[in-house]
Motif scaffolding. Structure first.
Motif, PDB file in Angstrom:
ATOM      1  N   LYS A 195     -96.449 -44.065 -66.751  1.00 12.89           N
ATOM      2  CA  LYS A 195     -96.281 -43.737 -68.131  1.00 12.89           C
ATOM      3  C   LYS A 195     -97.581 -45.373 -68.079  1.00 12.89           C
ATOM      4  O   LYS A 195     -98.197 -45.924 -68.918  1.00 12.89           O
ATOM      5  N   ILE A 221     -87.003 -38.688 -60.166  1.00 14.64           N
ATOM      6  CA  ILE A 221     -87.966 -38.553 -61.327  1.00 14.64           C
ATOM      7  C   ILE A 221     -87.980 -40.033 -62.372  1.00 14.64           C
ATOM      8  O   ILE A 221     -88.807 -40.287 -63.145  1.00 14.64           O
ATOM      9  N   LYS A 222     -86.898 -39.606 -63.003  1.00 17.03           N
ATOM     10  CA  LYS A 222     -86.892 -41.570 -63.248  1.00 17.03           C
ATOM     11  C   LYS A 222     -87.923 -42.212 -63.631  1.00 17.03           C
ATOM     12  O   LYS A 222     -88.674 -42.635 -64.282  1.00 17.03           O
ATOM     13  N   GLN A 223     -87.588 -42.775 -62.218  1.00 23.14           N
ATOM     14  CA  GLN A 223     -88.573 -44.261 -61.651  1.00 23.14           C
ATOM     15  C   GLN A 223     -90.067 -43.704 -61.701  1.00 23.14           C
ATOM     16  O   GLN A 223     -91.110 -44.679 -62.271  1.00 23.14           O
ATOM     17  N   TRP A 224     -90.603 -42.448 -61.508  1.00 23.77           N
ATOM     18  CA  TRP A 224     -91.114 -41.689 -61.195  1.00 23.77           C
ATOM     19  C   TRP A 224     -92.237 -41.795 -62.295  1.00 23.77           C
ATOM     20  O   TRP A 224     -93.470 -42.011 -62.878  1.00 23.77           O
ATOM     21  N   VAL A 225     -91.520 -41.267 -63.659  1.00 23.99           N
ATOM     22  CA  VAL A 225     -91.976 -41.107 -64.785  1.00 23.99           C
ATOM     23  C   VAL A 225     -92.293 -42.309 -65.369  1.00 23.99           C
ATOM     24  O   VAL A 225     -93.697 -42.863 -65.959  1.00 23.99           O
ATOM     25  N   HIS A 226     -91.771 -43.705 -64.998  1.00 23.38           N
ATOM     26  CA  HIS A 226     -91.511 -44.712 -65.851  1.00 23.38           C
ATOM     27  C   HIS A 226     -92.621 -45.515 -65.099  1.00 23.38           C
ATOM     28  O   HIS A 226     -93.597 -46.248 -65.761  1.00 23.38           O
ATOM     29  N   HIS A 227     -93.244 -45.005 -63.904  1.00 24.16           N
ATOM     30  CA  HIS A 227     -94.454 -45.889 -63.415  1.00 24.16           C
ATOM     31  C   HIS A 227     -95.088 -45.163 -63.575  1.00 24.16           C
ATOM     32  O   HIS A 227     -96.447 -45.953 -63.724  1.00 24.16           O
ATOM     33  N   LEU A 273     -82.789 -37.642 -59.374  1.00 28.11           N
ATOM     34  CA  LEU A 273     -82.747 -37.550 -61.050  1.00 28.11           C
ATOM     35  C   LEU A 273     -83.098 -39.265 -61.243  1.00 28.11           C
ATOM     36  O   LEU A 273     -83.929 -39.502 -62.213  1.00 28.11           O
ATOM     37  N   THR A 274     -82.728 -40.445 -60.061  1.00 31.26           N
ATOM     38  CA  THR A 274     -83.394 -41.628 -59.859  1.00 31.26           C
ATOM     39  C   THR A 274     -84.421 -41.898 -60.612  1.00 31.26           C
ATOM     40  O   THR A 274     -85.450 -42.100 -60.528  1.00 31.26           O
ATOM     41  N   GLU A 296     -78.726 -37.043 -57.222  1.00 34.12           N
ATOM     42  CA  GLU A 296     -78.449 -38.503 -58.444  1.00 34.12           C
ATOM     43  C   GLU A 296     -80.133 -38.715 -57.388  1.00 34.12           C
ATOM     44  O   GLU A 296     -80.504 -39.807 -58.189  1.00 34.12           O
ATOM     45  N   THR A 330     -91.404 -48.595 -55.493  1.00 31.64           N
ATOM     46  CA  THR A 330     -90.932 -46.910 -57.114  1.00 31.64           C
ATOM     47  C   THR A 330     -88.793 -47.372 -55.541  1.00 31.64           C
ATOM     48  O   THR A 330     -88.223 -47.013 -56.133  1.00 31.64           O
TER      49      THR A 330
END
Length: 360
Positions: A144, A136-142, A133-134, A130, A316
């Motif tokens: 962008k 990864i989501k934050q990293w992709v968001h930052h 995954l969290t 978990e 992050t």
């Protein structure tokens, strides 16, 4: 595989105890022969009826004992066979019950211990999954944001709305550095799962490593009006660590010191190296915004950004968490002290197990 009938049945029970039954029957024969031999020496004989009676009585006693033992173990044996024959939840298969013998009770205790460890491992793996995954989501968001800025910038240049300038180049360089920092953190987060394979302990020149990390962040220091200062003794300090991982830790702390320094006027980040009785300490102190007292105890938790992090969208909440994880695995201590509005000090402590060379 045995069926439930075979395993919990009388045949399986007797098969498990064939040696005991054989020994009992052999003992009966031995006793009868011994008595018969003694009577022969006295010119007498043991009547056949008496022999028959003794054998039948002994067999009756053996049968009663085996029957009693079988009946009291049937529930446990059936419970075990049901777990073998039919798909059941893991917790039911591993946690046995109804044991009567010492061996079965030991097996029951073992199964409960195995189940407890199994649950702990599953919970740990689930938590790590978990967290991954969290992150990864934050990293992709930052990631962008800098990608969008770069895309819009070059799109404006292609349409002739904007031309290259020193300011534009600085902005592009800043976004590229943010991308590089994000990729750097992502790489080390992935490697943390195989830390033992990736680590290589050797003697490291601590002062030289700090200088190299400061130099690698030179442009970021200048752009943020934050100026590094290195304070050390005259001796060259060596510590035992992994150069790659320790470099990541120092870089992450320096990056945080720059990120949370005041940007409206020049400030200083001081790196101090000192040797104490049994420790070598590296302290990195900034003159930034500091950490609120209520957040200070949680800064090493994953994804915790606190008040300061919420004000800065690039945070992050993984930087200090990774620093703590790496230091713990390398055997280094790490502490943090901060006063809100005045600055933060992060100290890494190394055990004195290394060789020192005096600089002449």
């Amino acid at each position: 595989m045995f069926s439930g009938k075979h395993f919990a049945g009388l045949g399986s029970f007797l098969k498990d105890r064939w040696l005991m039954i054989f020994a009992f029957l052999f003992q009966i024969v031995l006793v009868v022969l011994t008595v018969q031999l003694e009577l022969v020496l006295q010119a007498a004989a043991l009547p056949l009826s008496t022999v028959t009676y003794l054998v039948l009585l002994s067999l009756a006693i053996l049968t009663v004992v085996l029957a009693f033992d079988y009946l009291r173990q049937v529930p446990f044996r059936r419970r075990l066979q049901q777990a073998l024959d039919h798909p059941v939840p893991v917790e039911e298969a591993l946690v046995l019950s109804g044991s009567v013998s010492s061996e079965q009770q030991a097996m029951e205790r073992l199964s409960k211990q195995v189940y407890s460890r199994y649950v702990q491992q599953i919970e740990s793996l689930t938590e790590r999954h978990e967290q991954h995954l969290t992150f990864i989501k934050q990293w992709v968001h930052h990631m962008k944001t800098p990608l969008s800025v770069l895309h819009l910038t070059f799109e404006a240049i292609e349409k002739g709305h904007q031309h290259f300038s020193d300011e534009l180049l600085r902005n592009v360089q800043e976004e590229l550095e943010r991308l590089s920092e994000g990729l750097h953190m992502m790489l080390h987060t992935a490697r943390l799962g195989q830390f033992e394979v990736d680590v290589h302990i050797r003697q490291v020149d601590l002062e030289q490593m700090v200088k190299e990390e400061i130099n690698s962040l030179k442009n970021t220091f200048i752009r943020s009006q934050v100026y590094p200062k290195l304070e050390t003794t005259t001796e060259q300090l060596y510590v035992e660590s992994d150069q790659k991982w320790l470099s990541f830790v120092i870089r992450q702390i320096l990056t945080n010191a720059i990120k949370y320094s005041y940007q409206d006027h020049p400030t200083t980040v001081t790196c101090r190296l000192e040797k104490k009785r049994d420790l070598i300490e590296l302290t990195i102190a900034d003159e930034g915004i500091g950490i609120p007292p209520q957040d200070l105890k949680r800064v090493f938790q994953p994804f915790f950004t606190g008040e300061n992090g919420r004000k800065r969208k690039s945070s992050t909440g993984m930087g200090l968490y990774l620093v703590k994880q790496v230091c713990d695995r390398l055997g280094h201590g790490v502490t943090i002290h901060s006063v809100e509005g005045q600055g933060t000090k992060v100290t890494i402590s190394f055990k004195v197990l290394s060789i020192y060379k005096d600089v002449r």
